[in-house]
Design a protein around this motif. Structure first.
Motif, PDB file in Angstrom:
ATOM      1  N   LYS A  64      33.019  38.621  40.171  1.00  0.00           N
ATOM      2  CA  LYS A  64      34.487  38.706  40.135  1.00  0.00           C
ATOM      3  C   LYS A  64      35.160  37.340  40.277  1.00  0.00           C
ATOM      4  O   LYS A  64      36.368  37.213  40.067  1.00  0.00           O
ATOM      5  CB  LYS A  64      34.973  39.654  41.224  1.00  0.00           C
ATOM      6  N   LEU A  65      34.373  36.324  40.669  1.00  0.00           N
ATOM      7  CA  LEU A  65      34.941  34.972  40.776  1.00  0.00           C
ATOM      8  C   LEU A  65      35.041  34.278  39.419  1.00  0.00           C
ATOM      9  O   LEU A  65      35.674  33.229  39.306  1.00  0.00           O
ATOM     10  CB  LEU A  65      34.072  34.107  41.706  1.00  0.00           C
ATOM     11  N   GLN A  66      34.446  34.858  38.400  1.00  0.00           N
ATOM     12  CA  GLN A  66      34.429  34.214  37.086  1.00  0.00           C
ATOM     13  C   GLN A  66      35.848  33.979  36.569  1.00  0.00           C
ATOM     14  O   GLN A  66      36.649  34.910  36.459  1.00  0.00           O
ATOM     15  CB  GLN A  66      33.646  35.060  36.083  1.00  0.00           C
ATOM     16  N   GLY A  67      36.157  32.725  36.276  1.00  0.00           N
ATOM     17  CA  GLY A  67      37.457  32.359  35.745  1.00  0.00           C
ATOM     18  C   GLY A  67      38.606  32.445  36.732  1.00  0.00           C
ATOM     19  O   GLY A  67      39.761  32.273  36.354  1.00  0.00           O
ATOM     20  N   ARG A  68      38.301  32.663  38.014  1.00  0.00           N
ATOM     21  CA  ARG A  68      39.382  32.913  38.981  1.00  0.00           C
ATOM     22  C   ARG A  68      39.975  31.631  39.572  1.00  0.00           C
ATOM     23  O   ARG A  68      41.112  31.616  40.014  1.00  0.00           O
ATOM     24  CB  ARG A  68      38.845  33.795  40.114  1.00  0.00           C
TER      25      ARG A  68
END
Length: 492
Positions: free
Chosen positions: A243-247
């Motif tokens: 869920k941290l991808q691109g955040r």
């Protein structure tokens, strides 16, 4: 038998707990500290036990070796570093190719975090305007400018050697710690430094980033470098980390770096604030005494003393027998002393990286081996010197009295050489008190933890909070040895 069985069960439980613990590493600069805590706090709710963060493990060589050796499970890195520095490619690699080349090592790269933190060169904006320097290429026309570059950048394949060649730069840069370089450029001791494009102090110090007009630097997109068994061992945590991808955008990362370097907020608090979508609570300014005697002072002191005591003891156990055995044989003696002297010349970071690769562990073990090797020379040399100082007449008298060589050594030569041997142990201890700070580069603790973090943050107070106790410990050891020498002389 019951006790043995219980002990075996206890060991099995400890091993099982270690298997269940996700270990996250970080390099020795602000952004890496913060990202390691972001990863840890994201994964924590999906783990049976809190993840372990191994902070400030040195440069790429040490952190990567720790990952390959299985001492950590993942750490934040960058695509350009993985492609050019780790995989030794001559050009940036797409993620698929990167993973294909990492797979034979049991490693993978995943979860692009959303920002690029590239290398660049920067100088004071006023000087850049006055000299008309806007690009890296225009530096070639200014050979008198003083360049202060981080040691890692000077040695990296994608750093200074390639940059100087691409732009025909005539300068001879000085190697500096990245954090200290900001002080140096602000004090006009250097004119140009290497920076990470998400550094918080670029705008704060009024620096201008020079345009990479030949597009030499690749993109350094933040990503997670991990062991391939992590998704199987920690499936829920791995799903949470996705869920941290691109955040994390570039502005968000700059803001988090600023909170650490300018506002002196803690890494864990900054990570928690980012994940919660709220700023971290401001911390009250603390005095030097509060920072010195707080933040685990007792733990760091015990770790530092243990490192010094164990390494000096190791040097004594190895060095004195080698000195005694080689003393009658001039060539062997000179060879052993030369080898011990050569060990002193190996840079600590290089030695630690070699030991991690050889031993397959990080932490106390490679730190103790390195410290013992550094302490070996004064112990061996003083042992040999002390034996040389024993008058030949006393040796002959011992032989005339019918004493065996072993008895002469034990009862005559070693007691007379003891003050000189003790002086060597004293020197080795003083060396070890200072050198023990390198243990923090491999997660072995001690006062070096504060010094390493202080360097990363350019926090002079935190540096002093580590350096002063180390100096006091060195003075205490000197006083203890001075007392021991006086008692030895009085007995003689």
């Amino acid at each position: 038998m019951k006790r043995i069985a219980a002990f075996a069960v206890l060991l099995a439980c400890v091993a099982a707990h270690a298997q269940e613990t996700l270990r996250i590493g970080s390099k020795r600069f602000t952004e890496s500290y913060i990202l390691a805590h972001v990863l840890a706090q994201t994964a924590a709710p999906a783990l049976p036990s809190p993840p372990q963060v191994r902070e400030g493990l040195g440069n790429t060589a040490i952190t990567y070796e720790a990952l390959r050796a299985g001492q950590i499970d993942m750490y934040p890195d960058y695509t350009g570093t993985i492609s050019l520095e780790i995989l030794k490619s001559d050009k940036p690699l797409p993620l698929e190719e990167m993973n294909r080349r990492l797979a034979p090592f049991g490693l993978g790269a995943a979860i692009p975090l959303g920002f690029n933190d590239g290398y660049a060169l920067a100088m004071r904006a006023a000087d850049a305007r006055q000299l008309g320097v806007r690009t890296v290429g225009e530096l070639a026309k200014q050979p008198r400018l003083k360049l202060g570059l981080s040691n890692e950048f000077i040695g990296r394949a994608d750093g200074w050697p390639g940059l100087a060649k691409a732009y025909s730069l005539p300068h001879r840069p000085t190697g500096l710690d990245h954090g200290l370089a900001y002080d140096a450029i602000a004090a006009k001791q250097i004119d140009v430094m290497d920076i990470y494009t998400t550094d918080a102090k670029i705008g704060h110090l009024g620096l201008v980033v020079l345009e990479d007009d030949k597009r030499y630097f690749p993109r350094y997109d933040a990503i997670v470098l991990y062991r391939l068994d992590v998704p199987k061992k920690f499936p829920q945590a791995w799903a949470a980390l996705q869920k941290l991808q691109g955040r994390i955008g570039e502005d968000a990362m700059i803001a988090m770096n600023a909170k650490a370097e300018l506002d002196k907020q803690g890494f864990a608090a900054i990570a928690a604030g980012f994940l919660a979508g709220a700023p971290a609570a401001p911390q009250q300014q603390r005095t030097l005494a509060e920072r010195m005697f707080g933040d685990g002072f007792g733990r760091l002191t015990l770790q530092h003393i243990a490192l010094v005591a164990a390494s000096v003891l190791g040097a004594v156990v190895v060095g004195i027998p080698l000195g005694v055995l080689s003393f009658p044989h001039r060539r062997l003696r000179e060879t052993l002393l030369a080898v011990a002297g050569l060990l002193q010349t190996i840079p600590s970071i290089a030695l630690l990286a070699i030991l991690i690769s050889l031993l397959g562990v990080i932490g106390v073990v490679p730190a103790l081996v390195a410290l013992t090797l550094y302490a070996l020379l004064p112990v061996m040399r003083n042992c040999v010197t002390g034996l040389q100082e024993v008058p030949q007449g006393l040796r002959d008298a011992a032989t005339a009295l019918g004493m065996t060589p072993g008895q002469s050594l034990r009862d005559i030569q070693l007691p007379l050489a003891m003050p000189t041997i003790l002086a060597g142990v004293r020197i080795a201890t003083s060396i070890s008190v200072g050198t023990a700070t390198i243990a923090a580069f491999v997660g072995a603790g001690g006062y070096g933890e504060r010094i390493v973090t202080g360097l990363a943050l350019n926090d002079h107070q935190l540096l002093m909070a580590g350096a002063i106790p180390a100096a006091v410990l060195a003075l205490a050891s000197e006083a203890a040895f001075g007392l021991a020498e006086r008692r030895l002389r009085s007995r003689r």
